[in-house]
Design an enzyme around this catalytic site. Structure first.
Site, PDB file in Angstrom:
ATOM      1  N   TYR A 174      -1.543  47.050  52.233  1.00  0.00           N
ATOM      2  CA  TYR A 174      -1.582  45.819  53.032  1.00  0.00           C
ATOM      3  C   TYR A 174      -1.091  44.636  52.207  1.00  0.00           C
ATOM      4  O   TYR A 174      -0.363  43.781  52.705  1.00  0.00           O
ATOM      5  CB  TYR A 174      -3.011  45.540  53.534  1.00  0.00           C
ATOM      6  CG  TYR A 174      -3.031  44.400  54.524  1.00  0.00           C
ATOM      7  CD1 TYR A 174      -2.862  44.640  55.886  1.00  0.00           C
ATOM      8  CD2 TYR A 174      -3.176  43.086  54.096  1.00  0.00           C
ATOM      9  CE1 TYR A 174      -2.835  43.597  56.798  1.00  0.00           C
ATOM     10  CE2 TYR A 174      -3.151  42.036  54.998  1.00  0.00           C
ATOM     11  CZ  TYR A 174      -2.972  42.292  56.343  1.00  0.00           C
ATOM     12  OH  TYR A 174      -2.942  41.253  57.237  1.00  0.00           O
ATOM     13  N   PHE A 204      23.074  28.189  67.266  1.00  0.00           N
ATOM     14  CA  PHE A 204      22.821  29.587  67.599  1.00  0.00           C
ATOM     15  C   PHE A 204      21.598  29.596  68.517  1.00  0.00           C
ATOM     16  O   PHE A 204      20.712  28.767  68.373  1.00  0.00           O
ATOM     17  CB  PHE A 204      22.585  30.459  66.359  1.00  0.00           C
ATOM     18  CG  PHE A 204      22.414  31.897  66.731  1.00  0.00           C
ATOM     19  CD1 PHE A 204      23.515  32.651  67.114  1.00  0.00           C
ATOM     20  CD2 PHE A 204      21.161  32.493  66.768  1.00  0.00           C
ATOM     21  CE1 PHE A 204      23.373  33.971  67.520  1.00  0.00           C
ATOM     22  CE2 PHE A 204      21.008  33.808  67.166  1.00  0.00           C
ATOM     23  CZ  PHE A 204      22.115  34.556  67.541  1.00  0.00           C
ATOM     24  N   THR A 205      21.567  30.544  69.445  1.00  0.00           N
ATOM     25  CA  THR A 205      20.563  30.523  70.523  1.00  0.00           C
ATOM     26  C   THR A 205      19.129  30.371  69.999  1.00  0.00           C
ATOM     27  O   THR A 205      18.438  29.408  70.340  1.00  0.00           O
ATOM     28  CB  THR A 205      20.672  31.799  71.365  1.00  0.00           C
ATOM     29  OG1 THR A 205      20.615  32.929  70.489  1.00  0.00           O
ATOM     30  CG2 THR A 205      21.970  31.835  72.150  1.00  0.00           C
ATOM     31  N   ASP A 247      21.696  29.480  57.301  1.00  0.00           N
ATOM     32  CA  ASP A 247      21.516  30.655  58.166  1.00  0.00           C
ATOM     33  C   ASP A 247      22.462  31.715  57.600  1.00  0.00           C
ATOM     34  O   ASP A 247      23.651  31.720  57.876  1.00  0.00           O
ATOM     35  CB  ASP A 247      21.860  30.296  59.613  1.00  0.00           C
ATOM     36  CG  ASP A 247      21.664  31.489  60.551  1.00  0.00           C
ATOM     37  OD1 ASP A 247      21.585  32.631  60.060  1.00  0.00           O
ATOM     38  OD2 ASP A 247      21.615  31.279  61.779  1.00  0.00           O
ATOM     39  N   LYS A 282      21.640  42.240  60.286  1.00  0.00           N
ATOM     40  CA  LYS A 282      23.104  42.066  60.273  1.00  0.00           C
ATOM     41  C   LYS A 282      23.640  42.516  58.908  1.00  0.00           C
ATOM     42  O   LYS A 282      23.704  43.695  58.646  1.00  0.00           O
ATOM     43  CB  LYS A 282      23.457  40.603  60.567  1.00  0.00           C
ATOM     44  CG  LYS A 282      22.542  39.905  61.591  1.00  0.00           C
ATOM     45  CD  LYS A 282      22.898  40.177  63.022  1.00  0.00           C
ATOM     46  CE  LYS A 282      21.946  39.604  64.056  1.00  0.00           C
ATOM     47  NZ  LYS A 282      21.601  38.209  64.017  1.00  0.00           N
ATOM     48  N   ARG A 321      28.986  35.256  75.999  1.00  0.00           N
ATOM     49  CA  ARG A 321      28.682  34.079  75.186  1.00  0.00           C
ATOM     50  C   ARG A 321      29.378  32.896  75.851  1.00  0.00           C
ATOM     51  O   ARG A 321      30.487  32.523  75.483  1.00  0.00           O
ATOM     52  CB  ARG A 321      29.152  34.268  73.735  1.00  0.00           C
ATOM     53  CG  ARG A 321      28.177  35.058  72.868  1.00  0.00           C
ATOM     54  CD  ARG A 321      26.856  34.332  72.736  1.00  0.00           C
ATOM     55  NE  ARG A 321      25.876  35.032  71.896  1.00  0.00           N
ATOM     56  CZ  ARG A 321      24.606  35.213  72.231  1.00  0.00           C
ATOM     57  NH1 ARG A 321      24.153  34.816  73.398  1.00  0.00           N
ATOM     58  NH2 ARG A 321      23.768  35.788  71.407  1.00  0.00           N
ATOM     59  N   PHE A 372      19.900  34.470  79.077  1.00  0.00           N
ATOM     60  CA  PHE A 372      20.902  35.539  79.030  1.00  0.00           C
ATOM     61  C   PHE A 372      20.287  36.906  78.778  1.00  0.00           C
ATOM     62  O   PHE A 372      20.845  37.918  79.172  1.00  0.00           O
ATOM     63  CB  PHE A 372      21.965  35.237  77.962  1.00  0.00           C
ATOM     64  CG  PHE A 372      21.401  35.069  76.577  1.00  0.00           C
ATOM     65  CD1 PHE A 372      20.905  33.844  76.168  1.00  0.00           C
ATOM     66  CD2 PHE A 372      21.373  36.119  75.689  1.00  0.00           C
ATOM     67  CE1 PHE A 372      20.374  33.678  74.895  1.00  0.00           C
ATOM     68  CE2 PHE A 372      20.851  35.967  74.408  1.00  0.00           C
ATOM     69  CZ  PHE A 372      20.344  34.738  74.018  1.00  0.00           C
TER      70      PHE A 372
END
Ligand SMILES: *Cc1c(COP(=O)(O)O)cnc(C)c1O
Length: 465
Positions: A78, A130-131, A221, A264, A388, A455
């Site tokens: 943990y 970015f969303t 980011d 990614k 998009r 979306f």
């Protein structure tokens, strides 16, 4: 700027395949039924009905044998898992950030960071939105301000660094709201919403100077950092003989904190982290992580996943890996360019973006041409892509009206190390066919519109002329 194909030989994958996953072949009638049942939203298709899945490169990459071996070395304690230390060491070694807080994925890191740094009424400039990033900024009381160069909003413009920041826009914002209402500038490497377009090292260096003058932080980011580094190596004067890893380290050094979606660049199926250099900020981030993610040494990730992530970070920065990764995207882009299909120029690092407005000239933006094109592509060939455009852009929180972005795009996102050149050929053939019969495609209207990030779960029906 070097052009593709690289050097005098083709790019090719620096790996071979040792396990395969069969995929289902469907017929046109099955696909028409499936997309109607999915409300003409590719997010609502069952993945088993998809032939080539280009919905996203998020969590869909193929892990290496070493990463799979890493899964067997999970320390599922943990607290204080060995894998956490491996991860934080990898982040510091490759990216230079001193402190790492694991999160369940990128938006978990965005949530913590937005809560920590944004006060109600603050403005957060970024090189395009970015969303999830913008939504967390707004939920924390902030206002997103787009400061990317104008070229980024023009899909035909071939500027080599469409992710660059426009300093006139930043100066105008400071004049309007004051530097003390700007907690940080948010910089995405290889800007997703611009079509996977890079920021140059020179522009980022200038931004560092500007931010130091105004005492403003830079948040990175870093979801697609490696791809951005590749474009810098290929396009920026003086960078051509440097390694991807060296360039990556330099970029991170110019920034103060970072959010990462590990699904990614580093090729794991789930995970992310928040990283930073400031000890006090780290301390606060740990406190928030405990509330929203999990203990600060696992933050929603299993030990084994942190191990695979640490290995993936190293692999993502290998020059041969990134050359083949971006090379495959360029291969698909070149096929479509040669057939005259309007796509965002130049081809980006992770995806080819179809210009749905130029392809479906008969469909007005209020009838969501990009959503319609994505649905038609699936029905034609079983290729799954993503809208998009106006659907993703959502409604303005103040006026409640649809935000109408300049670009109305369909994203063909290539997962890392998953598909072959033959798959890319099939995708290109289907897109070219649709382009030549575009007038048959109809616009769409909502039958169900979720309140946020519409979306993902929105449903549509075709508008009969
Ligand atoms: C995917 C992504 C995110 C969000 O990460 P998740 O892991 O999907 O939560 C943030 N920014 C960019 C640029 C992304 O591509």
């Amino acid at each position: 700027m070097k052009s593709y194909p690289f050097e005098r030989r083709s790019w090719a994958e620096p790996y071979k395949i040792k396990m395969v996953e069969p995929i289902k072949m469907t017929d046109p009638a099955e696909r028409r039924a499936a997309i109607a049942e999915a409300g003409y939203n590719t997010f609502l298709l069952r993945s088993e009905d998809v032939y080539i899945d280009l919905l996203t490169d998020s969590g869909t990459g193929a892990m290496s044998d070493r990463q799979w071996a890493g899964l067997m070395m999970g320390d599922e304690a943990y607290a204080g898992s060995r894998n956490f230390h491996t991860l934080r060491d990898a982040v510091e070694r490759h990216y230079g950030y001193r402190y790492t807080v694991p999160t369940h994925q990128g938006r978990g890191a965005e949530h913590l960071l937005s809560k920590l740094l944004i006060q109600s009424g603050d403005h957060i400039p970024g090189n395009m939105y970015f969303t999830t990033t913008r939504l967390h900024q707004e939920l924390a009381g902030g206002v997103f301000v787009d400061v990317v160069i104008d070229e980024a909003h023009d899909p035909a413009n071939t500027h080599p660094f469409k992710g660059n920041v426009d300093f006139d826009k930043l100066d105008a914002l400071v004049a309007e709201v004051g530097a003390d209402r700007i907690p940080y500038v948010c910089i995405a490497t290889c800007v997703n919403m611009a079509g996977g377009q890079p920021i140059s090292l020179q522009n980022l260096t200038a931004l560092r100077r500007w931010c130091d003058q105004h005492r403003i932080m830079i948040v990175h980011d870093m979801t697609r950092l490696a791809e951005n580094c590749y474009f810098i190596q290929q396009r920026e004067p003086g960078q051509e003989s440097r390694s991807i890893a060296e360039i990556a380290y330099d970029i991170c050094k110019l920034t103060d904190a970072a959010t990462m979606s590990a699904k990614k660049d580093p090729m794991v199926n789930i995970g992310g982290f928040l990283a930073m250099n400031d000890e006090q900020l780290y301390d606060k981030a740990c406190n928030l992580a405990v509330i929203y993610e999990g203990l600060h040494t696992y933050g929603g990730m299993a030990g084994r996943d942190m191990e695979a992530l640490a290995i993936g970070i190293t692999e993502s920065l290998h020059d041969n890996h990134i050359k083949a990764r971006v090379g495959q995207v360029a291969y698909l882009g070149d096929l479509l360019n040669r057939s005259g299909v309007p796509i965002v120029q130049p081809t980006g690092g992770h995806a080819v973006f179809l210009n749905a407005r130029a392809i479906l000239r008969h469909i007005p933006q209020e009838h969501y041409p990009a959503q319609a094109l994505a649905a038609a592509l699936y029905a034609d060939s079983g290729v799954r892509s993503m809208e998009r455009g106006a659907v993703s852009a959502g409604r303005d929180p103040k006026t409640g009206r649809d935000r109408m972005p300049k670009m109305e795009l369909v994203r063909l996102t290539i997962p890392r190390r998953v598909y072959t050149q033959a798959h890319m050929d099939v995708v290109a053939e289907s897109v070219v066919d649709l382009y030549h019969h575009a007038e048959k495609i109809k616009g769409l209207r909502f039958t169900y519109e979720p309140e946020m990030l519409r979306f993902f779960r929105g449903r549509f029906e075709p508008i009969e002329p």
